[in-house]
Design a protein around this motif. Structure first.
Motif, PDB file in Angstrom:
ATOM      1  N   MET A   1      57.152  -7.778  15.880  1.00 46.39           N
ATOM      2  CA  MET A   1      58.012  -8.424  16.116  1.00 46.39           C
ATOM      3  C   MET A   1      57.766 -10.296  16.278  1.00 46.39           C
ATOM      4  SD  MET A   1      60.491  -7.346  16.589  1.00 46.39           S
ATOM      5  CE  MET A   1      62.284  -7.556  17.568  1.00 46.39           C
ATOM      6  N   GLU A   3      55.398 -12.236  15.807  1.00 39.45           N
ATOM      7  CA  GLU A   3      55.201 -12.766  14.024  1.00 39.45           C
ATOM      8  C   GLU A   3      56.805 -12.967  13.319  1.00 39.45           C
ATOM      9  OE1 GLU A   3      52.914 -11.698  10.407  1.00 39.45           O
ATOM     10  OE2 GLU A   3      51.720 -11.235  12.516  1.00 39.45           O
ATOM     11  N   TRP A   4      57.167 -11.759  13.021  1.00 40.56           N
ATOM     12  CA  TRP A   4      58.551 -11.745  12.531  1.00 40.56           C
ATOM     13  C   TRP A   4      59.869 -12.485  13.097  1.00 40.56           C
ATOM     14  CZ3 TRP A   4      63.212 -11.041  13.237  1.00 40.56           C
ATOM     15  CH2 TRP A   4      64.675 -10.937  12.502  1.00 40.56           C
ATOM     16  N   ILE A   5      59.944 -13.100  14.305  1.00 40.00           N
ATOM     17  CA  ILE A   5      60.853 -13.982  14.613  1.00 40.00           C
ATOM     18  C   ILE A   5      60.176 -15.133  14.580  1.00 40.00           C
ATOM     19  CG2 ILE A   5      61.719 -15.273  17.392  1.00 40.00           C
ATOM     20  CD1 ILE A   5      61.854 -12.154  18.046  1.00 40.00           C
ATOM     21  N   ALA A   7      58.704 -16.362  11.993  1.00 41.09           N
ATOM     22  CA  ALA A   7      58.044 -16.913  11.101  1.00 41.09           C
ATOM     23  C   ALA A   7      59.977 -16.807  10.448  1.00 41.09           C
ATOM     24  CB  ALA A   7      57.585 -15.347   9.774  1.00 41.09           C
ATOM     25  N   ASN A   8      60.815 -16.349  10.830  1.00 41.21           N
ATOM     26  CA  ASN A   8      62.147 -16.286  10.406  1.00 41.21           C
ATOM     27  C   ASN A   8      63.333 -17.396  12.037  1.00 41.21           C
ATOM     28  OD1 ASN A   8      62.792 -14.857   8.139  1.00 41.21           O
ATOM     29  ND2 ASN A   8      61.511 -12.809   9.690  1.00 41.21           N
TER      30      ASN A   8
END
Length: 67
Positions: A1, A3-5, A7-8
């Motif tokens: 989670m 990592e996704w934050i 990245a975006n």
């Protein structure tokens, strides 16, 4: 989670700023409406609803017609 934050993060920040601007605009419009101010810009000369939406006419032609 996390990592996704990360990245975006730029998309999330830009979306939050746009959402905040829209929310502030809606709050402003609601407050103006509650004060009784018109939201249309009072350009009644070219409006199809001319003379129907304002209690006092901004168009001199409408005043002449009602007399």
């Amino acid at each position: 989670m996390l990592e996704w934050i990360s990245a975006n993060l730029s998309t999330i920040i830009i979306s939050a700023v746009v959402f905040l601007i829209i929310a502030l605009d809606i709050v402003y419009l609601v407050r103006q409406r509650k004060k009784g101010k018109s939201l249309c810009g009072n350009n009644c000369a070219g409006c199809a609803m001319r003379g129907k939406c304002h209690s006092t006419s901004a168009d001199p032609e409408d005043d002449a017609k009602s007399s």
